[in-house]
Design an enzyme around this catalytic site. Sequence first.
Site, PDB file in Angstrom:
ATOM      1  N   GLY B 318      -5.117 -44.592 -24.044  1.00  0.00           N
ATOM      2  CA  GLY B 318      -5.573 -43.241 -23.743  1.00  0.00           C
ATOM      3  C   GLY B 318      -7.068 -43.112 -23.996  1.00  0.00           C
ATOM      4  N   SER B 319      -7.465 -41.961 -24.460  1.00  0.00           N
ATOM      5  CA  SER B 319      -8.902 -41.684 -24.617  1.00  0.00           C
ATOM      6  C   SER B 319      -9.558 -42.558 -25.675  1.00  0.00           C
ATOM      7  CB  SER B 319      -9.099 -40.213 -24.990  1.00  0.00           C
ATOM      8  OG  SER B 319      -8.555 -39.407 -23.969  1.00  0.00           O
TER       9      SER B 319
END
Lengths: 384, 632
Positions: B318-319
């Site tokens: 993810g981020s």
Amino acid sequence: MLHNNSFVQSQMSLGQKLLHMHWFFIILLCITATVGFAMLYSAAGGDLDPWASRQMVRFALGLLGMTVVAVTDIRLWLRFSYGVYFVVLALLIAVEIAGFVGMGAQRWISLGIFNVQPSELMKVAVVLALARYFHGGSIEEIERPTFLIPPLLMVAVPAFLILRQPDLGTTIMVVFASIGIFFAAGVRIWKFVLVGGVGLASAPVAWFYLLRDYQRARIMTFINPEQDTLGSGYHIIQSKIALGSGGVFGKGYLMGTQGHLNFLPEKQTDFIFTMLAEEFGLVGGLGLLALYILLLFYGFSISLSSRSHFGRLVGMGVTITFFLYIFINIAMVMGLIPVVGVPLPLVSYGGTAMLTILFGFGLLMCVHINRDLTIGRRDSGDDF
Amino acid sequence: MHRDSERHKLFSRRAAMLAGGKALLLSTLVGRMYYLQVVESSRYKTLADENRINLRLLAPPRGRIVDRFGRAMADNQQNYRAVVIPEQAGDLSITLDLLSKIIPMGDKDWRRILREAKRKRAFVPITVRENLSWGDVARIEVNTPDLPGVLIDVGQSRNYIYGEEVAHVMGYVAAVSEKEISDDPLLELPGFRIGKAGIEKVYDMQLRGTGGSSQVEVNALGRVIRELARQEGQPGNEVRLTINLDLQRFVSKLLGKESASVVVVDVHSGDVLAMVSSPSFDPNMFNKGLDQAQWDALIHNKKSPLTNKAISGQYSPGSTFKMAVALAALEKGSITPETKIHCSGSTKLGNAEFHCWKRGGHGSVNMEEAIEQSCDVYFYETARRAGIDRISAMGERLGMGKSLDLGLPGEKHGLMPTRKWKMGELNEPWQMGETMIAGIGQGYVLTTPLQLAIMTARIANGGFQVFPRLVVNEDGEDASDNETELKSIGVAPEYLQIVKNGMNNVVNGKKGTARKARISEVGMEMAGKTGTVQVRRISKLERETGVLKNDELPWKERDHALFVGYGPVENPRFAVSVVVEHGGSGSGAAAPLARDILLEAQKLALSTPAPAPVSREANSKVMDKDGGEDVT
């Protein structure tokens, strides 16, 4: 001259009689018994208790008894031979009726203070009785088959009773000692062959009807001990291991591993020879055997040098009995014959066997003291 | 007397024959004696030795497993067993009856004991019950006079002092299965245990030691008479881990029953200070033997308690992946730190629309701001400019997509996809859209929590290629090459600084996504990056009607919550990665955990327990050196 001698001998004082005992034989006896004490000491793991000390006491008492038997007039023994025989036979019957079971067999009878095995005593009693019987028979009479019927019964009745107890070892000893006396008395050899043949033919009957299960098992085990290494065959295998591992010089006194670790069964009684041979090796085994051979040799020579037929037969009977003890025991522990439970004379722990043997040797000494006394065939000692 | 002399002659003849017969028989005895004692003697000597000598194996004590300061985590405990010796027990059933009033015995136990008593020799002790409590031991001891033949026997059994708290790292020992039996005779000892998972498995040979033996003389019944010779075995070696027990336990308690994993590493040495995967299991259960119900409960638990998620769990980062994307683009020069990209909430590639997590968009943001606010549109564009191959290469340089050789079984590789990879694996050309998705750490990109922690450490330490380390060698100078000669990952320090500034802002900036989780203690501040990973596809319809909140979804469909961070911001020492499966959002579920963990790690570093002598030297040496290196 012969009569003269006999007269002199019958008049011997107690001291003279003692002097005339076969002292070298007695020394050999003591040496052999001492070997026994040493082995019992070892069997107890280096302790006089519980066996060696008691055995010493018994031996001392036995020697005393032997001396009493030895100095008793031989004609008295001749006279009471049947008496002794019947008393022992009565005890044997009593065992059958009232005896208690010891060691899995009905052999013992309590005489108040101590317990006796009448079957052991019978070994000597039958010798006395047979000697008396054949003493009274001429060469011609011995040739008659009917003359042989009473002595055969004298053997067969106790043998049957002992086998029923059941005690195969003693039965064998009584029977074989008797055969020896029959043989020495001059019974024709073909008769032995005949009886032997009949005996062999009837062996299957004995196997199925006379022998107990455990006796059959012992014989089967003897034939193939490896088939049951932890059961009946165990004793034989362990005994052979103990003997074999002893080697020529043995593991050293008190160092036998088989015996001390209880791999040996009955190490203080029937298997004591194994222990000796384990700790002292071949040398020790042969040494003890040499002692026995010397004893046997003197037994023979005493028997042969007796001037009375009774003396000769008693001496021969005792010697044969002694031989049977030795042979059966040693052959048994070495796996030559089945385990039948015969102790090693003078060495194995056990009171009755000691008593029997020393009683027998007492008679032998008695024969020796009275070696020059002749006793008439019809003279059964009633008129001395 | 003529007749008597004739009789005498016959007697003498017969006596001579008897004597001959006896001589013959006696000579067979002599022959037999010779055969047994001379010819066959050696065979019987061997048999006699076998008869009396019994070789018994002595199990060596298993080596302890200790933490970095020498504090035991796995040791061996006295295992108290109640045994009964039938020959001393008198009437066995009466004794058992009395005993059963102290320690309850079922019919099954009862039958087993009586069966064993029948089968075994009377002096062989029979186990009535193992693992007695102190209370039971005391009660039995007090009642000894009434319990003839009952004894308390002491054995050794593995004891995991902290049970669940260190379970995944430590692994466990269990009974040897038939397949595992090898040449080592120890394995055949009844009750022997070998390592089946974790450190216990990997270091089994060192921990196991070598067995001793005792030669005992036994009698015909098997009773031991005495010991003839004794050869002591070699006790197992101690294995020292890099784990800081206090931190490990803290993290473990913090995670509770959440399906999560945390890795804390020293940014300079790579030492794994804590590695927790939850929910956990009690390794002591495996030692004692699990019953079917316990095993089923472990196996069917949807939170997979037996899996070490820290190394075996592969997640889309993810981020948290955005730092790698940023560094790849900076290095390529396709973007500068000042380059501003406008976020309107979504961007288009052909017909496909790519959404930012913030529906209204972030407006124009530069790199530091994009990291701070985790702007997805910025990173779609940045990824597009950098290209997937460069992004993945940067990911690998940061420690992702490849095994880090931690040395525990079950470590996964993760995945840094490239065009070549896709062609090779899927036989399809790479799509630009896939690059953009990778830009926000979704799609093909996969990492493990351990890799995320290492990535963070490499950024925090100024671009040095640290590797995770779990075991300190016994001599203390294991000093793996990466400590003495740390290689650089070759990223320019100024680029790293940009990323670190962004990470600082994530926590401490005004618009930071993890602002709520900042550490206020001066000098202990943390920097980090949140990540929220979608585990389901959001349909167009749902997007129009309003994306469902995590609370409204079943647990299995909720987003994974991630956070990577380091602290302190100045001169970083610790890096952490937190993954909470289906935890919701990185900022909400993962960041607060990371905050507590980093704060605790720093506090513990101030009040370090008296370290064991060996490792103190090694560690302090490393710290000094790395501290120097950090000033770049």
